[in-house]
Design a protein around this motif. Structure first.
Motif, PDB file in Angstrom:
ATOM      1  N   ILE A  35       2.903  17.395   5.616  1.00 41.65           N
ATOM      2  CA  ILE A  35       3.528  18.439   6.426  1.00 41.65           C
ATOM      3  C   ILE A  35       3.752  19.682   5.574  1.00 41.65           C
ATOM      4  O   ILE A  35       3.396  20.790   5.965  1.00 41.65           O
ATOM      5  N   ASP A  36       4.336  19.485   4.411  1.00 44.27           N
ATOM      6  CA  ASP A  36       4.498  20.551   3.427  1.00 44.27           C
ATOM      7  C   ASP A  36       3.619  20.186   2.236  1.00 44.27           C
ATOM      8  O   ASP A  36       3.975  19.326   1.436  1.00 44.27           O
ATOM      9  N   PHE A  64       0.832  -1.199   0.000  1.00 43.05           N
ATOM     10  CA  PHE A  64       0.000   0.000   0.000  1.00 43.05           C
ATOM     11  C   PHE A  64       0.872   1.256   0.000  1.00 43.05           C
ATOM     12  O   PHE A  64       1.836   1.342   0.780  1.00 43.05           O
ATOM     13  N   ARG A  65       0.523   2.204  -0.822  1.00 43.12           N
ATOM     14  CA  ARG A  65       1.021   3.567  -0.676  1.00 43.12           C
ATOM     15  C   ARG A  65      -0.191   4.485  -0.572  1.00 43.12           C
ATOM     16  O   ARG A  65      -1.036   4.525  -1.467  1.00 43.12           O
ATOM     17  N   ILE A  66      -0.287   5.217   0.540  1.00 48.01           N
ATOM     18  CA  ILE A  66      -1.342   6.203   0.749  1.00 48.01           C
ATOM     19  C   ILE A  66      -0.719   7.576   0.569  1.00 48.01           C
ATOM     20  O   ILE A  66       0.262   7.913   1.241  1.00 48.01           O
ATOM     21  N   GLU A  67      -1.300   8.356  -0.326  1.00 46.33           N
ATOM     22  CA  GLU A  67      -0.748   9.665  -0.652  1.00 46.33           C
ATOM     23  C   GLU A  67      -1.619  10.774  -0.083  1.00 46.33           C
ATOM     24  O   GLU A  67      -2.852  10.687  -0.093  1.00 46.33           O
ATOM     25  N   ALA A  68      -0.970  11.804   0.428  1.00 40.36           N
ATOM     26  CA  ALA A  68      -1.660  13.019   0.863  1.00 40.36           C
ATOM     27  C   ALA A  68      -1.273  14.130  -0.100  1.00 40.36           C
ATOM     28  O   ALA A  68      -0.082  14.360  -0.330  1.00 40.36           O
ATOM     29  N   GLN A  69      -2.262  14.777  -0.667  1.00 42.64           N
ATOM     30  CA  GLN A  69      -2.004  15.810  -1.659  1.00 42.64           C
ATOM     31  C   GLN A  69      -2.475  17.160  -1.149  1.00 42.64           C
ATOM     32  O   GLN A  69      -3.203  17.248  -0.155  1.00 42.64           O
TER      33      GLN A  69
END
Length: 236
Positions: free
Chosen positions: A218-219, A139-144
């Motif tokens: 975070i950024d 799994f890769r969970i991405e935050a955009q």
């Protein structure tokens, strides 16, 4: 603590409270894998396909999937097949045969995975006589920017198997993503963050519900993700 004592501690925790935590240093000591093998293993998370089955419309999850069979400790990869959960266990994405890109052969055969299988079977099947349907998920969970990533969009849940192993592979530019553990009646048993590569947990899926809170960048101007390995074991 010796390796034998650490493995006994794992089995006791699973028997007594239904879950066990493995800090990265302890997990790596038990896996006993080379640093180069780990780096190649972790790098494979950079080549995951999108999860197109998210009923919430999200495009924040990438994954690969493999199915294996184990008997008397011997593990054989099966032909590629869909991942299926009933809505009893996954009210968001259940009752659908979900076809994901297969895990690359080099990833399954990397020394990290046989070590993970051995560790899990020792904890879940100390007699060594079990027959297991095993599923491996990358799994890769991405935050955009402007949106969060949801490691467990179905919320607190069981997977509908016997045992679950979860290991953090990487966290990049993200905050939160807190793992929560509880019982079927909603009683919380604790929460913690898998923060360092190699942090892991084992769960008795009959007794324990688990979930992970949303992650946020975070950024927000930079890529942000949480990579995890999930391996499930169901008796056949």
């Amino acid at each position: 603590m010796t390796e034998a004592a650490a493995r006994d501690t794992l089995r006791r925790a699973l028997a007594e409270i239904g879950f066990a935590r493995l800090p990265a240093a302890e997990c790596f000591a038990l896996l006993d894998v080379e640093a180069d093998d780990w780096r190649q293993f972790a790098d494979s998370w950079n080549n995951l396909g999108p999860d197109l089955y998210m009923a919430d419309g999200g495009r924040y999850r990438r994954r690969r999937h493999a199915t294996l069979f184990s008997e008397y400790g011997r593990i054989v990869r099966q032909s590629h097949q869909p991942h299926f959960q009933s809505r009893d266990y996954n009210p968001l994405n259940g009752d659908v045969q979900r076809w994901f890109d297969p895990v690359a052969s080099a990833t399954v055969e990397n020394p990290v995975m046989p070590a993970v299988f051995r560790l899990c079977l020792h904890a879940f099947d100390p007699s060594g006589a079990g027959r297991w349907h095993i599923e491996m998920h990358q799994f890769r969970i991405e935050a955009q920017e402007g949106s969060s990533g949801r490691p467990t969009p179905e919320g607190m849940h069981r997977d509908g198997v016997d045992h679950v192993f979860v290991m953090l592979i990487d966290r990049h530019n993200v905050r939160e993503g807190v793992t929560r553990i509880g019982t079927a009646d909603g009683t919380p048993l604790g929460e913690f963050t898998l923060a360092d590569p190699g942090d892991a947990m084992m769960v008795d899926d009959h007794r324990i519900f688990h979930g992970v809170t949303e992650i946020h960048a975070i950024d927000p101007r930079q890529p942000a993700w949480r990579d995890a390995l999930v391996v499930t074991f169901a008796t056949t």
